[in-house]
Enzyme design. Structure first.
Site, short mmCIF file in Angstrom:
data_model
loop_
_atom_site.label_atom_id
_atom_site.label_comp_id
_atom_site.label_asym_id
_atom_site.label_seq_id
_atom_site.Cartn_x
_atom_site.Cartn_y
_atom_site.Cartn_z
N ARG A 207 34.37 -75.08 16.05
CA ARG A 207 34.74 -75.94 14.93
C ARG A 207 34.03 -75.41 13.69
O ARG A 207 32.88 -74.98 13.76
CB ARG A 207 34.32 -77.39 15.18
CG ARG A 207 35.19 -78.16 16.15
CD ARG A 207 36.62 -78.39 15.63
NE ARG A 207 37.43 -79.18 16.55
CZ ARG A 207 38.21 -78.66 17.50
NH1 ARG A 207 38.28 -77.35 17.66
NH2 ARG A 207 38.92 -79.45 18.28
N GLU A 236 38.70 -77.46 6.85
CA GLU A 236 40.05 -77.23 7.31
C GLU A 236 41.01 -78.34 6.85
O GLU A 236 40.63 -79.51 6.96
CB GLU A 236 39.98 -77.22 8.84
CG GLU A 236 40.96 -76.32 9.50
CD GLU A 236 40.60 -76.16 10.97
OE1 GLU A 236 39.54 -75.63 11.30
OE2 GLU A 236 41.42 -76.61 11.78
N HIS A 254 43.31 -71.64 13.01
CA HIS A 254 43.04 -72.54 14.15
C HIS A 254 44.12 -72.42 15.23
O HIS A 254 44.77 -73.40 15.59
CB HIS A 254 42.90 -74.00 13.66
CG HIS A 254 42.11 -74.86 14.61
ND1 HIS A 254 41.37 -75.94 14.20
CD2 HIS A 254 41.94 -74.78 15.95
CE1 HIS A 254 40.79 -76.51 15.24
NE2 HIS A 254 41.13 -75.82 16.33
C1 GLV Z 1 41.49 -77.05 19.58
O1 GLV Z 1 40.81 -76.74 18.66
C2 GLV Z 1 40.99 -77.80 20.68
O2 GLV Z 1 39.91 -78.39 20.59
O3 GLV Z 1 41.67 -77.86 21.70
#
Ligand code: GLV
Length: 288
Positions: A207, A236, A254
């Site tokens: 993240r 983001e 992402h």
């Molecule tokens: C995507 O970022 C997830 O956490 O699956």
């Protein structure tokens, strides 16, 4: 009633077999959410007191206020395991793109920069023989370590408090695989970046806010680390102009878990969880 959040057609069909689908969450008994949706008390109250399950179409659940859900007796589920390999592959792909200057070379060709083969033209680095530091020794982190080892790197798995600064000082490639929690927010900050070698690179498929992005930009601009490969961003979907301007940075939007198979399997976990809670009245195995 359920909200669908742009899910694959196969998943929408599965959901439609058992549920009435709506675009609006208001009045729903179950909702399918994504990391882009902030599920907090305000969201849950807006959906209404009939809500029984939030099925997050992701393994990370930092977008969900678990306490608010728990207070309201709402089950929260995620999508573990099925995206482990896709995400690990992407982390390795990002690292290789950065080390071998793949995106940089692609950009140069698209700009029609003049070039010819030369012994010192666009020389990069190999994974082989590198110290690979995996921060976050969970399923994805362990798979990255395995794949890195297959490429000849020497992996070290590290937890949060686990002599991180020391490990950072010896890493050539550092890849983040921890969840975002209050404890891991800005886990990699100015100090962590300063501990890294000027030849080291950072990979983030976890993240954005696990890294202090402003500090990362300063470190990249100053050359105190050699590069970064990022699939996630602190603010983001905003991506800072400073990152976009740097050649030694590889960026993806992402998509680490975005393979057809993984996204279908993630969707099926959401469907099974909704069926378990709403049709069968039992807790799903992927309840948090
Ligand atoms: C995507 O970022 C997830 O956490 O699956």
């Amino acid at each position: 009633m359920h909200e669908t959040a742009g899910v694959p057609a196969e998943i929408e069909q599965e959901l439609a077999r058992d549920f009435d689908l709506t675009e609006s969450a208001h009045g729903a008994h179950g909702v399918v959410t994504t990391p882009a949706v902030r599920v907090d008390a305000t969201f849950l109250d807006a959906v209404g007191p009939q809500l029984r399950i939030v099925a997050n179409y992701a393994v990370g659940i930092d977008n969900i206020d678990r306490e608010a859900a728990c207070d309201r007796g709402i089950v929260v589920t995620n999508t573990p395991d099925v995206l482990t390999n896709a995400t690990a592959e992407h982390a390795i792909g990002l690292a290789l793109s950065l080390l071998r200057r793949i995106c940089e070379g692609d950009r140069a060709l698209r700009r029609r920069d003049p070039w010819e083969w030369g012994p010192d033209f666009m020389v990069g680095d190999s994974f082989e023989g590198k110290e690979l530091l995996v921060v976050g020794p969970g399923r994805i982190g362990r798979r990255v370590a395995q794949l890195g080892e297959a490429l000849g790197a020497r992996p070290t798995l590290s937890g949060r408090g686990d002599d991180l600064l020391e490990h950072l000082a010896s890493a050539d490639v550092m890849s983040l695989h921890c969840p975002l929690t209050p404890e891991t927010h800005h886990l990699i900050d100015t100090h962590g970046l300063a501990a890294m070698k000027p030849t080291a690179v950072l990979v983030n498929t976890a993240r954005g806010a696990v890294v202090d992005e402003a500090a990362l930009i300063v470190a990249l601009q100053a050359g105190s680390i050699a590069g970064a490969a990022l699939d996630v961003f602190e603010y983001e979907p905003a991506v800072s102009d400073e990152l976009l301007a740097l050649e030694n940075v590889v960026l993806t939007p992402h998509i680490a878990s975005a393979t057809h198979d993984a996204r279908l399997a993630m969707g099926m976990l959401c469907v099974s969880a909704l069926r378990a809670v709403l049709l069968e009245g039992r807790p799903p195995p992927n309840a948090i």
